[in-house]
Design an enzyme around this catalytic site. Structure first.
Site, PDB file in Angstrom:
ATOM      1  N   ASN A 159     -25.931  18.718  41.437  1.00  0.00           N
ATOM      2  CA  ASN A 159     -26.478  18.476  40.096  1.00  0.00           C
ATOM      3  C   ASN A 159     -27.726  17.601  40.070  1.00  0.00           C
ATOM      4  O   ASN A 159     -28.377  17.491  39.028  1.00  0.00           O
ATOM      5  CB  ASN A 159     -25.403  17.863  39.199  1.00  0.00           C
ATOM      6  N   THR A 206     -62.790  44.213  12.643  1.00  0.00           N
ATOM      7  CA  THR A 206     -61.594  43.519  12.161  1.00  0.00           C
ATOM      8  C   THR A 206     -60.693  44.563  11.527  1.00  0.00           C
ATOM      9  O   THR A 206     -61.155  45.446  10.804  1.00  0.00           O
ATOM     10  CB  THR A 206     -61.940  42.439  11.118  1.00  0.00           C
ATOM     11  N   SER A 259     -53.278  62.484  35.054  1.00  0.00           N
ATOM     12  CA  SER A 259     -52.346  63.453  34.501  1.00  0.00           C
ATOM     13  C   SER A 259     -51.974  64.481  35.546  1.00  0.00           C
ATOM     14  O   SER A 259     -52.784  64.856  36.400  1.00  0.00           O
ATOM     15  CB  SER A 259     -52.969  64.159  33.290  1.00  0.00           C
TER      16      SER A 259
END
Length: 469
Positions: free
Chosen positions: A143, A188, A319
């Site tokens: 501990n 934004t 791909s």
């Protein structure tokens, strides 16, 4: 047939192969805790930290007169072998385990004891001459030994992580300078806003990373306070007078970092708040890095039907069915690593909350979460730098054309025409597809071409100054 030795604990006897340096308690841990498949040997800094802890304890115990000098010398020798990384393969217990780290502590105690026995001229397992508990673990408990080693290892691992962030900041800073004159449209809410430069965008990434470097250094200092000498619950039971101070002083000197003894050992033995704060700061960093990767994927989208403002290095075919497709695989893998780190923050939070009374037995999963998060994110950041950021290029003309064709540039006319007139121009441009220039200068003749050229020069768009009529 391998030769074996017979070892025992209070649960009984086991035959241990003679070539192994760990003993009966570690053997039981391997049988009991097959959880992650990741043994302690995968964390060499943790093993090194355990070596530091055991060496400092032996030196302090010798000074306190509770360990014979020859025994202490053998323990120090064994600890030095751990510090040098020579016995990492002997650390076989799983990173996640029950028992609050007892198996890890005993793994270290047994390995050091058997190295020390050979150093003294004895055989492995002849613990009457050098015992894992009586000698190597003298004046200690799991501990205090386990969390102290964990904190040292965590501090050292954070050094590498912070260093990777410094390199990331430098990479973004370099790109900021490279793209300093590349005009582009700021956005934004994914809508056109006002012009800026690509360099400003990348410089902002550097700034946000630099902020987290500071926060991580602040959080890192929290683990410098340790509880060595607390033994079982913080009352210093079985530890000689003066041992805690001596042990921590030796430990700080051996490791070379400013460790200090906690002023309240009972509180320190149960408290895991430092881990919560550090992991929370790591989560903050992961969130920011992931957000930047989202931006990189978006800015490079296309190439014909997306933003296509930047090009990421092509790393592999994208791909199995679409010829020529290239995907942003490096930002993607960094995103996923960040998701893992963000999830581990919850693991640490729940484990810290689950502590009861004088000990938190969930510290092994905290160690697992933090060690893996630091490892994975450090590797991800190096991957992001080396395989993506340094190779990013800008589509400068395309960026410029997007700006000049944007309705958002009407904002620069506010000081001259006012909001209402500017909004009217924006509305007509949106409806008809005409440019702001066509409506404001050519058709409505609200400003002159000379004034337009002044307002919409590249210099003024990059470093806007206030211009009115």
């Amino acid at each position: 047939m391998k030769s074996t030795r017979l070892e025992h604990d209070f649960l009984g006897e086991l035959e241990i192969p003679n070539d192994l340096y760990y003993g009966v308690q570690t053997f039981r841990a391997v049988e009991n805790f097959n959880i992650t498949g990741i043994p302690i040997s995968k964390e060499p800094l943790f093993i090194k930290a355990l070596g530091y802890v055991k060496k400092a304890a032996a030196l302090a115990n010798k000074d306190c007169g509770v360990l014979d000098a020859k025994i202490a010398e053998a323990i120090c020798y064994g600890s030095d072998q751990l510090i040098a990384g020579k016995f990492d393969k002997e650390f076989v217990s799983d990173l996640i385990q029950g028992g609050a780290g007892t198996s890890v502590n005993m793994n270290a105690n047994e390995v050091i004891a058997n190295i020390g026995l050979e150093y003294l001229g004895h055989k492995k397992g002849e613990y009457q001459f050098l015992h894992p508990n009586n000698h190597v673990n003298c004046s200690q408990s799991t501990n205090d030994a386990y969390p102290s080693a964990f904190r040292i290892a965590l501090y050292l691992k954070m050094e590498s992580f912070i260093a990777s962030l410094v390199e990331l900041e430098k990479a973004f800073t370099a790109k900021g300078k490279e793209f300093n004159s590349v005009l582009k449209m700021g956005r934004t809410q994914l809508q056109d806003a006002v012009p800026m430069t690509l360099g400003q965008e990348f410089h902002a990434y550097a700034t946000t990373i630099s902020e987290d470097i500071k926060r991580l250094k602040d959080a890192q200092s929290l683990v410098l306070e340790i509880n060595m000498g607390a033994t079982a619950i913080g009352t210093k039971v079985n530890a000689p007078e003066g041992y805690p101070e001596l042990c921590v002083n030796y430990l700080a000197k051996e490791v070379g970092i400013p460790l200090s003894l906690s002023p309240d050992l009972i509180e320190a033995t149960v408290d895991t708040g430092a881990y919560v704060q550090i992991m929370g700061t790591m989560k903050r960093t992961a969130v920011k890095v992931s957000k930047i990767c989202n931006d990189l994927r978006l800015l490079s989208s296309g190439p014909r039907t997306g933003f296509n403002e930047i090009n990421l290095p092509a790393r592999q075919p994208g791909s199995s069915i679409m010829p020529g497709k290239v995907n942003p695989v490096i930002p993607e893998v960094v995103n996923q690593t960040c998701f893992y780190v963000i999830g581990q923050d919850l693991t640490v939070t729940l484990a810290a909350e689950a502590g009861q009374l004088q000990l938190n037995v969930m510290e092994p999963v905290i160690a697992f979460a933090m060690f893996t998060s630091l490892d994975y994110l450090t590797k991800a950041i190096h991957t992001l730098i080396d395989k993506c950021i340094v190779g990013i290029t800008a589509n400068e003309k395309h960026c410029y054309d997007l700006v000049m064709n944007s309705i958002g540039i009407v904002t620069q006319l506010n000081p001259i025409l006012g909001y209402e007139e500017s909004a009217s121009i924006a509305g007509e441009a949106l409806k008809t597809g005409k440019s702001v220039h066509q409506i404001a200068v050519v058709e409505r003749k609200l400003i002159t071409q000379e004034k337009w050229d002044e307002i919409y020069s590249i210099e003024n768009l990059i470093n806007p100054r206030f211009i009115n009529a």
